[in-house]
Design a protein around this motif. Structure first.
Motif, PDB file in Angstrom:
ATOM      1  N   ARG A 163      -4.567   4.884   1.524  1.00 62.27           N
ATOM      2  CA  ARG A 163      -4.137   4.241   0.288  1.00 62.27           C
ATOM      3  C   ARG A 163      -4.303   5.156  -0.910  1.00 62.27           C
ATOM      4  NH1 ARG A 163      -7.633  -0.848   1.931  1.00 62.27           N
ATOM      5  NH2 ARG A 163      -6.137  -1.979   3.241  1.00 62.27           N
ATOM      6  N   ILE A 164      -3.226   5.440  -1.593  1.00 59.99           N
ATOM      7  CA  ILE A 164      -3.268   6.047  -2.914  1.00 59.99           C
ATOM      8  C   ILE A 164      -3.154   4.930  -3.952  1.00 59.99           C
ATOM      9  CG2 ILE A 164      -2.013   7.503  -4.548  1.00 59.99           C
ATOM     10  CD1 ILE A 164      -1.237   9.264  -2.186  1.00 59.99           C
ATOM     11  N   LEU A 165      -2.273   3.977  -3.662  1.00 63.77           N
ATOM     12  CA  LEU A 165      -2.064   2.839  -4.561  1.00 63.77           C
ATOM     13  C   LEU A 165      -2.024   1.564  -3.731  1.00 63.77           C
ATOM     14  CD1 LEU A 165      -1.347   2.080  -7.577  1.00 63.77           C
ATOM     15  CD2 LEU A 165       1.012   1.971  -6.777  1.00 63.77           C
ATOM     16  N   GLN A 166      -2.735   0.553  -4.172  1.00 60.45           N
ATOM     17  CA  GLN A 166      -2.751  -0.734  -3.485  1.00 60.45           C
ATOM     18  C   GLN A 166      -2.457  -1.843  -4.480  1.00 60.45           C
ATOM     19  OE1 GLN A 166      -6.574  -2.138  -2.073  1.00 60.45           O
ATOM     20  NE2 GLN A 166      -5.645  -3.168  -0.326  1.00 60.45           N
ATOM     21  N   MET A 167      -1.549  -2.744  -4.097  1.00 63.31           N
ATOM     22  CA  MET A 167      -1.223  -3.890  -4.936  1.00 63.31           C
ATOM     23  C   MET A 167      -1.397  -5.155  -4.098  1.00 63.31           C
ATOM     24  SD  MET A 167       2.067  -4.648  -7.396  1.00 63.31           S
ATOM     25  CE  MET A 167       3.298  -4.179  -6.174  1.00 63.31           C
ATOM     26  N   MET A 168      -2.068  -6.154  -4.656  1.00 60.73           N
ATOM     27  CA  MET A 168      -2.356  -7.393  -3.936  1.00 60.73           C
ATOM     28  C   MET A 168      -2.071  -8.603  -4.819  1.00 60.73           C
ATOM     29  SD  MET A 168      -6.018  -6.267  -2.268  1.00 60.73           S
ATOM     30  CE  MET A 168      -6.582  -5.737  -3.893  1.00 60.73           C
ATOM     31  N   TYR A 169      -1.542  -9.635  -4.197  1.00 55.78           N
ATOM     32  CA  TYR A 169      -1.337 -10.909  -4.883  1.00 55.78           C
ATOM     33  C   TYR A 169      -2.403 -11.891  -4.406  1.00 55.78           C
ATOM     34  CZ  TYR A 169       0.629 -15.439  -6.140  1.00 55.78           C
ATOM     35  OH  TYR A 169       0.818 -16.707  -6.638  1.00 55.78           O
ATOM     36  N   HIS A 170      -3.161 -12.439  -5.366  1.00 53.35           N
ATOM     37  CA  HIS A 170      -4.198 -13.414  -5.063  1.00 53.35           C
ATOM     38  C   HIS A 170      -3.651 -14.801  -5.390  1.00 53.35           C
ATOM     39  CE1 HIS A 170      -6.888 -10.036  -4.572  1.00 53.35           C
ATOM     40  NE2 HIS A 170      -6.604  -9.624  -5.792  1.00 53.35           N
ATOM     41  N   GLU A 171      -3.269 -15.519  -4.342  1.00 51.12           N
ATOM     42  CA  GLU A 171      -2.565 -16.786  -4.542  1.00 51.12           C
ATOM     43  C   GLU A 171      -3.428 -17.830  -5.248  1.00 51.12           C
ATOM     44  OE1 GLU A 171       0.316 -19.799  -1.984  1.00 51.12           O
ATOM     45  OE2 GLU A 171      -0.878 -18.261  -0.965  1.00 51.12           O
ATOM     46  N   ARG A 172      -4.686 -17.903  -4.895  1.00 49.32           N
ATOM     47  CA  ARG A 172      -5.551 -18.937  -5.485  1.00 49.32           C
ATOM     48  C   ARG A 172      -5.650 -18.787  -6.998  1.00 49.32           C
ATOM     49  NH1 ARG A 172     -11.332 -20.275  -2.894  1.00 49.32           N
ATOM     50  NH2 ARG A 172      -9.874 -21.095  -1.342  1.00 49.32           N
ATOM     51  N   SER A 173      -5.812 -17.557  -7.453  1.00 46.00           N
ATOM     52  CA  SER A 173      -5.935 -17.328  -8.897  1.00 46.00           C
ATOM     53  C   SER A 173      -4.612 -16.954  -9.550  1.00 46.00           C
ATOM     54  CB  SER A 173      -6.948 -16.203  -9.159  1.00 46.00           C
ATOM     55  OG  SER A 173      -6.515 -14.994  -8.537  1.00 46.00           O
ATOM     56  N   GLN A 174      -3.553 -16.842  -8.719  1.00 39.73           N
ATOM     57  CA  GLN A 174      -2.240 -16.427  -9.205  1.00 39.73           C
ATOM     58  C   GLN A 174      -2.343 -15.123 -10.004  1.00 39.73           C
ATOM     59  OE1 GLN A 174      -0.717 -20.103 -11.175  1.00 39.73           O
ATOM     60  NE2 GLN A 174       0.849 -20.014  -9.567  1.00 39.73           N
ATOM     61  N   THR A 175      -3.001 -14.161  -9.422  1.00 36.28           N
ATOM     62  CA  THR A 175      -3.151 -12.859 -10.060  1.00 36.28           C
ATOM     63  C   THR A 175      -2.608 -11.758  -9.158  1.00 36.28           C
ATOM     64  OG1 THR A 175      -5.370 -12.505  -9.137  1.00 36.28           O
ATOM     65  CG2 THR A 175      -5.235 -13.608 -11.287  1.00 36.28           C
ATOM     66  N   VAL A 176      -2.186 -10.703  -9.784  1.00 32.18           N
ATOM     67  CA  VAL A 176      -1.763  -9.501  -9.075  1.00 32.18           C
ATOM     68  C   VAL A 176      -2.702  -8.376  -9.466  1.00 32.18           C
ATOM     69  CG1 VAL A 176       0.058  -7.782  -8.769  1.00 32.18           C
ATOM     70  CG2 VAL A 176       0.648 -10.210  -8.954  1.00 32.18           C
ATOM     71  N   ASN A 222       0.830  -1.198   0.000  1.00 25.64           N
ATOM     72  CA  ASN A 222       0.000   0.000   0.000  1.00 25.64           C
ATOM     73  C   ASN A 222       0.869   1.255   0.000  1.00 25.64           C
ATOM     74  OD1 ASN A 222      -2.850  -1.137   0.551  1.00 25.64           O
ATOM     75  ND2 ASN A 222      -1.607  -2.096   2.134  1.00 25.64           N
ATOM     76  N   PHE A 223       0.526   2.186  -0.843  1.00 27.28           N
ATOM     77  CA  PHE A 223       1.164   3.499  -0.843  1.00 27.28           C
ATOM     78  C   PHE A 223       0.059   4.556  -0.669  1.00 27.28           C
ATOM     79  CE2 PHE A 223       2.384   7.397  -3.118  1.00 27.28           C
ATOM     80  CZ  PHE A 223       3.528   7.722  -2.413  1.00 27.28           C
ATOM     81  N   VAL A 224       0.062   5.389   0.322  1.00 27.57           N
ATOM     82  CA  VAL A 224       1.130   5.701   1.234  1.00 27.57           C
ATOM     83  C   VAL A 224       1.248   4.620   2.310  1.00 27.57           C
ATOM     84  CG1 VAL A 224       1.907   7.450   2.911  1.00 27.57           C
ATOM     85  CG2 VAL A 224       0.820   8.145   0.781  1.00 27.57           C
ATOM     86  N   ARG A 225       0.098   4.220   2.883  1.00 27.80           N
ATOM     87  CA  ARG A 225       0.047   3.119   3.831  1.00 27.80           C
ATOM     88  C   ARG A 225      -1.376   2.590   3.887  1.00 27.80           C
ATOM     89  NH1 ARG A 225       1.585   7.523   6.862  1.00 27.80           N
ATOM     90  NH2 ARG A 225       3.644   6.590   6.965  1.00 27.80           N
TER      91      ARG A 225
END
Length: 206
Positions: free
Chosen positions: A125-138, A118-121
């Motif tokens: 949140r201004i920008l959020q990035m997440m990894y979804h393990e089940r679907s192997q997606t970002v 997360n940016f800033v935190r």
């Protein structure tokens, strides 16, 4: 090769939590006069940088309403600078007045290992990035701004006026970039955010 969907959803690069903070006067930041760059590779490695300004919504709103004395402004600005610099990814920051801070930010990591960024935190949140393990997606996203807050931001003199660039070697499935260029196996996409109310940026890779 990892299959992924890499999605960026944002309206002029400002998260909904940021606008909620305008009303609730929480510790939230608005991006302004900025350049942001995100590099993402197939193995999950990423490099994110941000150079420009962050406007502290609560301080800016209080200044606009005449609720802050010069002494209070100085003290609050120092507290906010300390808050930002708790994150070692921030370089030295300075206060420019009007609730605006000049900042630089540089972070590298692996989203498959970290699961989220997360940016800033997380609470701003201004920008959020997440990894979804089940679907192997970002998924990387920034939420839209409700229309009812536009007048408040305009009265504050807020204009995002920034650019975001994404570099990736993952196949592009969908995008609405201002420009796009592919050289060999790397694609570079650029978005220009010049005013409030522009369409949300969308990018899907995989």
């Amino acid at each position: 090769m990892m299959h992924r969907v890499f999605a960026v959803w944002r309206r002029y690069f400002t998260a909904a939590l940021l606008l909620a903070c305008v009303a609730a006067l929480q510790s939230c930041y608005l991006p302004e006069q900025f350049t942001a760059d995100l590099q993402l590779s197939r193995n999950g490695d990423y490099h994110f940088s941000y150079k420009g300004q962050l406007r502290h919504a609560a301080l800016a709103k209080d200044l606009m309403d005449g609720k802050v004395t010069p002494a209070d402004e100085k003290q609050r600005a120092a507290t906010i600078l300390n808050d930002l610099e708790r994150d070692v990814a921030f370089g030295p920051s300075t206060y420019a007045g009007r609730g605006v801070f000049n900042v630089s930010y540089d972070r590298t990591g692996n989203i498959m290992q970290e699961k989220s960024f997360n940016f800033v935190r997380r609470n701003s949140r201004i920008l959020q990035m997440m990894y979804h393990e089940r679907s192997q997606t970002v998924e990387v996203r920034g939420s839209s701004v409700p229309a009812q807050y536009l007048d408040t931001l305009t009265a504050m003199g807020y204009v995002p006026n920034g650019t975001i660039t994404v570099h990736t070697n993952v196949h592009v499935r969908r995008e609405n970039a201002s420009s796009r260029k592919t050289v060999e196996d790397e694609t570079t996409l650029n978005w220009t955010i010049q005013k409030l109310g522009e369409p949300a940026l969308i990018l899907i890779l995989g």
